[in-house]
Design an enzyme around this catalytic site. Structure first.
Site, PDB file in Angstrom:
ATOM      1  N   ARG A 146      -6.916  31.610  52.454  1.00 46.31           N
ATOM      2  CA  ARG A 146      -6.803  30.681  51.331  1.00 46.31           C
ATOM      3  C   ARG A 146      -7.534  29.377  51.595  1.00 46.31           C
ATOM      4  NH1 ARG A 146      -0.774  30.549  51.100  1.00 46.31           N
ATOM      5  NH2 ARG A 146      -0.785  32.166  52.667  1.00 46.31           N
TER       6      ARG A 146
ATOM      7  N   GLU B  91       4.785  30.377  59.827  1.00 47.81           N
ATOM      8  CA  GLU B  91       6.139  30.438  59.264  1.00 47.81           C
ATOM      9  C   GLU B  91       6.669  31.861  59.218  1.00 47.81           C
ATOM     10  OE1 GLU B  91       6.653  29.065  55.204  1.00 47.81           O
ATOM     11  OE2 GLU B  91       8.807  28.873  55.457  1.00 47.81           O
TER      12      GLU B  91
HETATM   13  O1  LIG Z   1       1.724  25.936  59.065  1.00 47.19           O
HETATM   14  P1  LIG Z   1       1.851  27.401  59.302  1.00 47.19           P
HETATM   15  O2  LIG Z   1       3.286  27.845  59.548  1.00 47.19           O
HETATM   16  O3  LIG Z   1       0.923  27.878  60.365  1.00 47.19           O
HETATM   17  O4  LIG Z   1       1.439  28.153  57.952  1.00 47.19           O
HETATM   18  C1  LIG Z   1       0.359  27.780  57.141  1.00 47.19           C
HETATM   19  C2  LIG Z   1      -0.668  28.868  57.027  1.00 47.19           C
HETATM   20  O5  LIG Z   1      -0.076  30.048  56.466  1.00 47.19           O
HETATM   21  C3  LIG Z   1      -0.933  30.555  55.465  1.00 47.19           C
HETATM   22  O6  LIG Z   1      -1.918  31.380  55.978  1.00 47.19           O
HETATM   23  P2  LIG Z   1      -1.793  32.967  56.216  1.00 47.19           P
HETATM   24  O7  LIG Z   1      -1.941  33.198  57.699  1.00 47.19           O
HETATM   25  O8  LIG Z   1      -0.597  33.510  55.530  1.00 47.19           O
HETATM   26  O9  LIG Z   1      -3.142  33.529  55.660  1.00 47.19           O
HETATM   27  P3  LIG Z   1      -3.885  33.728  54.268  1.00 47.19           P
HETATM   28  O10 LIG Z   1      -4.504  32.393  53.941  1.00 47.19           O
HETATM   29  O11 LIG Z   1      -4.869  34.756  54.669  1.00 47.19           O
HETATM   30  O12 LIG Z   1      -2.921  34.191  53.200  1.00 47.19           O
HETATM   31  C4  LIG Z   1      -1.555  29.299  54.887  1.00 47.19           C
HETATM   32  O13 LIG Z   1      -2.740  29.593  54.179  1.00 47.19           O
HETATM   33  C5  LIG Z   1      -1.786  28.459  56.099  1.00 47.19           C
HETATM   34  O14 LIG Z   1      -3.035  28.738  56.713  1.00 47.19           O
HETATM   35  N1  LIG Z   2       5.916  29.019  52.344  1.00 42.46           N
HETATM   36  C1  LIG Z   2       4.597  29.250  52.354  1.00 42.46           C
HETATM   37  N2  LIG Z   2       3.909  29.403  51.197  1.00 42.46           N
HETATM   38  C2  LIG Z   2       2.568  29.641  51.217  1.00 42.46           C
HETATM   39  N3  LIG Z   2       1.853  29.718  52.327  1.00 42.46           N
HETATM   40  C3  LIG Z   2       2.493  29.570  53.489  1.00 42.46           C
HETATM   41  N4  LIG Z   2       2.056  29.595  54.756  1.00 42.46           N
HETATM   42  C4  LIG Z   2       3.100  29.411  55.560  1.00 42.46           C
HETATM   43  N5  LIG Z   2       4.231  29.238  54.876  1.00 42.46           N
HETATM   44  C5  LIG Z   2       3.878  29.334  53.563  1.00 42.46           C
END
Ligand SMILES: O=P(O)(O)OC[C@H]1O[C@H](OP(=O)(O)OP(=O)(O)O)[C@H](O)[C@@H]1O
Ligand SMILES: Nc1ncnc2[nH]cnc12
Length: 181
Positions: free
Chosen positions: A65, A102
């Site tokens: 994202r 998370e």
């Molecule tokens: O602060 P944190 O607990 O590390 O979480 C935040 C991250 O989680 C999500 O990524 P995700 O790995 O789900 O990947 P995506 O963007 O491919 O959906 C979001 O886009 C952040 O990069």
């Molecule tokens: N609650 C949440 N919603 C969307 N992206 C996330 N990445 C980590 N935690 C998330």
């Protein structure tokens, strides 16, 4: 657009999805924001303004994202874009780092030749939750020779205290969130 008006617009286009991707997590879905041309344009403009203000010469986006926000922001600011990708997606020599987020854990990578030494870069992502992802990104880009100019996220989930976890990885670089919940 004033910061408060921008935050209100962006927040109005982010959807809460309870118990996704696992029970107990409230997922912040940015799809409605991306689908709204005016809101998406305002977001990209705000991110691009931070590139210039923080003196960054590249924008680093975090898969997946983060790419959707960082690449248009880099283009609008007239600077280059560098991807930090999940493991196994980038060719050639890479630096790698494992981290927890998370709702899971992962490994991220950056190409070893992505930066010239000391290059100031802005890290852009959509959500700051526990801070694990951005911490890993900051460590990686330093390992690759870049200097973090700052981190800008669309949304900070303040109740997960990612900001304090990030502090030791940030150094002097500021952490900015367009929305805090
Ligand atoms: O602060 P944190 O607990 O590390 O979480 C935040 C991250 O989680 C999500 O990524 P995700 O790995 O789900 O990947 P995506 O963007 O491919 O959906 C979001 O886009 C952040 O990069
Ligand atoms: N609650 C949440 N919603 C969307 N992206 C996330 N990445 C980590 N935690 C998330």
């Amino acid at each position: 657009m004033p910061d408060a008006a921008l935050a209100e617009l962006l927040l109005s286009r982010i959807r809460d999805v309870p118990d996704y991707p696992q029970p107990g997590v409230v997922f912040k879905d940015i799809a409605p924001l991306l689908a709204d041309a005016a809101a998406f344009a305002a977001l990209v403009e705000a991110l691009a303004a931070r590139v210039a203000a923080l003196g960054a010469v590249k924008v680093v986006g975090l898969e997946a994202r983060g790419f959707v926000l960082a690449a248009p922001a880099a283009h609008a600011a007239g600077v280059g874009f560098v991807p930090i990708r999940k493991a196994g997606k980038l060719p050639g020599p890479v630096h790698s780092r494992a981290y927890d987020l998370e709702y899971g854990s992962a490994v991220v990578e950056v190409q070893q030749d992505a930066f010239t030494p000391g290059e100031r870069v802005l890290v852009v992502d959509d959500v700051l939750a526990t801070g694990g992802t951005v911490s890993a990104a900051l460590d990686l880009l330093r390992q690759a020779g870049a200097e973090p100019a700052g981190v800008v996220v669309l949304m900070e989930l303040a109740f997960l205290a990612g900001r304090s976890r990030l502090a030791e990885h940030l150094g002097d670089a500021p952490l900015e969130a367009l929305i805090e919940v």
